[in-house]
Design a protein around this motif. Structure first.
Motif, short mmCIF file in Angstrom:
data_model
loop_
_atom_site.label_atom_id
_atom_site.label_comp_id
_atom_site.label_asym_id
_atom_site.label_seq_id
_atom_site.Cartn_x
_atom_site.Cartn_y
_atom_site.Cartn_z
N VAL A 112 0.87 -1.18 0.00
CA VAL A 112 0.00 0.00 0.00
C VAL A 112 0.91 1.22 0.00
N SER A 113 0.94 1.92 -1.14
CA SER A 113 1.88 3.03 -1.30
C SER A 113 1.12 4.35 -1.43
N ALA A 114 1.43 5.28 -0.53
CA ALA A 114 0.76 6.59 -0.50
C ALA A 114 1.80 7.69 -0.35
N PRO A 115 2.49 8.03 -1.42
CA PRO A 115 3.58 9.01 -1.31
C PRO A 115 3.15 10.40 -0.88
N THR A 116 1.89 10.79 -1.14
CA THR A 116 1.48 12.14 -0.75
C THR A 116 1.00 12.21 0.70
N PHE A 117 0.93 11.07 1.38
CA PHE A 117 0.61 11.08 2.80
C PHE A 117 1.90 11.30 3.59
N LYS A 118 1.96 12.38 4.31
CA LYS A 118 3.15 12.71 5.10
C LYS A 118 2.87 12.43 6.57
N ALA A 119 3.67 11.59 7.16
CA ALA A 119 3.50 11.28 8.57
C ALA A 119 3.96 12.46 9.43
N VAL A 120 3.39 12.56 10.60
CA VAL A 120 3.82 13.53 11.61
C VAL A 120 4.49 12.74 12.73
N PRO A 121 5.82 12.77 12.81
CA PRO A 121 6.53 11.91 13.75
C PRO A 121 6.02 11.98 15.19
N GLU A 122 5.70 13.19 15.67
CA GLU A 122 5.27 13.34 17.05
C GLU A 122 3.93 12.65 17.32
N ILE A 123 3.15 12.50 16.25
CA ILE A 123 1.83 11.87 16.39
C ILE A 123 1.84 10.42 15.94
N ASP A 124 2.54 10.16 14.83
CA ASP A 124 2.46 8.84 14.19
C ASP A 124 3.56 7.88 14.60
#
Length: 526
Positions: free
Chosen positions: A156-168
């Motif tokens: 499952v590839s979602a390049p435009t989804f950017k994780a938020v390290p502090e949350i994710d």
């Protein structure tokens, strides 16, 4: 897709109206151009750029700590553990993100040319060009009805989804997460398509040894008499270039497995480096860059559409992804017998290792476990010039199991099939990086050919006083002086200092291995 505040499930996403299944490469190319993802070059290849991520992000790769793999994964900086809760939360976020897209792309494929060990793969992308990449790099079904009993792994590839390290719970906006229980590879925040390819390789590196099959980071080809050769080496050492030989059949360029029946390709395509590519030096790769090929991060003329392979302003890690049958002499299916020759490739930026040397069985184990090369610019984020690297089994970033599992299997196979092993330096000669010159490809090809044809079997050798390697005194097509690295340096004292520096690096790295025989430990530098 409306979610009604409920998490979207994978099955819902696959059956949604926006999901386009198994589009042909032609249609996917059209979609890529219409969506502004890429343009056609003068050769017909699709040119794309991958943004900030032009190589793998090893620090952003995780394995979910689950009961299924808790006691078998070699946990550490390569296989970073991730809690199931963090993975599940991010997985739901990514599925919801994809469910809001107007178009999505899915396809079926396989890993493993030997049907006895073949793994079904399902790939879901939000970029059409990523789907082309997957279609070309993995093994394509021979028919729409081809199915296997094994449960598939899903990318499952979602390049435009950017994780938020502090949350994710990630290290950056990018992430590559493998869940063996869910049989899911979750990729986000990066447009670099190579993450898909290497994630499946990591999966196979876990599954195959459990079935008594050695998985290997190597290219492979076979001669007219059925003699098989393996080429081990990290990215940039020449696996693809040297295995694509016009007088031998190409089995594959990067990922293989060795079973009781022989060698087989894990993939269905090639992912060739393009930096300084020329028709004269690498005609097979040059001619493979045509319609259906994805050209990554290569500068292309706005006027003529011609690629400029010498322009590395985007990255040195320029790539071409194409199906293996774009190489005229590719072996199909990609299954062959047992190897008679193994070549370890290293790009030595110190400029002190001999261009070719024959290894004893103990030296073969020492150098396989060491996996030395100079990591070349662009293959990973942050690498801007050659960097000393010891990558166990020439593939540490992709090995979920402890290294001794792979090394022990290779040693047993080498012994059982009486395989000749050579160490070939495709790096620098006459001085270190920045002073000396890169080894001439024509010379390397001549040395490899001589090794494969047995022309070095009865040639006298000289033992290197520092590394203990057995260097042939003569090789057809190569000046004798080139074979002795110290002779190519204008300053012998400078050579000796650099050789000692590299030898010390070898010794320091090897201290991490325990439980090895004395013969293997003493097979390294003097």
């Amino acid at each position: 897709m409306k979610t009604m505040n409920m998490p979207i499930k994978l099955e819902q996403l696959l059956s949604s109206p926006q999901m386009k299944h198994d589009l042909s490469v032609s249609r996917l190319v059209e979609q890529s151009i219409e969506r502004g993802e890429g343009t056609l070059t003068s050769t017909g290849a699709l040119s794309v750029e991958t943004g900030a991520y032009t190589g793998r992000s090893p620090k952003d790769k995780f394995v979910v700590r689950e009961s299924l793999v808790e006691h078998t994964i070699d946990w550490g900086p390569v296989n970073q553990p991730l809690s199931k809760d963090i993975f599940t939360a991010l997985y739901h976020k990514v599925l919801t993100h994809l469910g809001e897209k107007e178009e999505l792309f899915a396809s079926q494929g396989f890993a493993g040319a030997d049907t006895n060990y073949r793994l079904p793969i399902q790939v879901i992308n939000e970029f059409a060009w990523h789907q082309i990449f997957a279609r070309q790099l993995f093994i394509r079904p021979s028919s729409t009805d081809e199915k296997l009993e094994r449960e598939p792994f899903t990318i499952v590839s979602a390049p435009t989804f950017k994780a938020v390290p502090e949350i994710d719970g990630t290290h950056s906006e990018a992430f590559v997460m493998i869940s063996f229980e869910e049989r899911v590879i979750l990729i986000g925040g990066t447009e670099y398509a190579g993450e898909m390819k290497k994630s499946i390789f990591s999966i196979m590196n876990y599954l195959l040894p459990e079935e008594g099959v050695l998985s290997m980071h190597c290219s492979a080809n076979t001669g007219a008499e059925g003699d098989v050769a393996l080429f081990f080496g990290l990215s940039g050492t020449g696996k693809t270039t040297l295995s694509a030989s016009p007088d031998r059949l190409l089995i594959g360029d990067d990922e293989h497995a060795w079973s009781e029946n022989g060698v087989f390709n894990i993939e269905g395509g090639c992912y060739a480096k393009c930096v300084n590519l020329s028709q004269e030096k690498e005609p097979q790769i040059w001619n493979a860059i045509k319609f259906g090929t994805v050209l990554e991060n290569v500068v292309v003329s706005d006027v003529t559409g011609e690629p400029n392979y010498d322009d590395i302003s985007l990255t040195e890690n320029t790539r071409a992804a194409y199906p293996i049958d774009y190489i005229p002499n590719a072996l199909e299916p990609s299954v062959a017998g047992h190897p008679s020759t193994i070549i370890f490739l290293t790009a030595d930026a110190f400029g002190v290792l001999p261009p070719i040397s024959k290894l004893t069985p103990e030296q073969a184990m020492y150098h396989f476990l060491s996996g030395y090369t100079s990591k070349l610019a662009g293959t990973e984020r942050g690498i801007t010039e050659p960097e000393v690297t010891f990558s166990t089994c020439f593939g540490a970033p992709f090995l979920p199991l402890p290294a001794h599992r792979y090394a022990s299997m290779l040693g047993d196979l080498i012994s059982k099939h009486n395989v000749d092993v050579f160490l070939v330096n495709t790096g620098w000669s006459g001085g270190p990086y920045g002073v000396g010159e890169r080894m001439k490809l024509a010379h390397t090809r001549s040395m490899v050919q001589a090794a494969l044809q047995g022309e070095l079997s009865n040639v006298a050798t000289t033992e290197d006083p520092v590394f203990g390697l057995h260097i042939p005194e003569h090789c057809p097509g190569v000046p004798d002086i080139v074979l002795q690295p110290k002779s190519t340096w204008p300053n012998p004292e400078a050579y000796e200092l650099k050789a000692k520096e590299l030898a010390d690096n070898f010794k320091q790295n090897f201290t991490k291995f325990t439980g090895l025989s004395k013969d293997i430990v003493e097979a390294g530098p003097k």
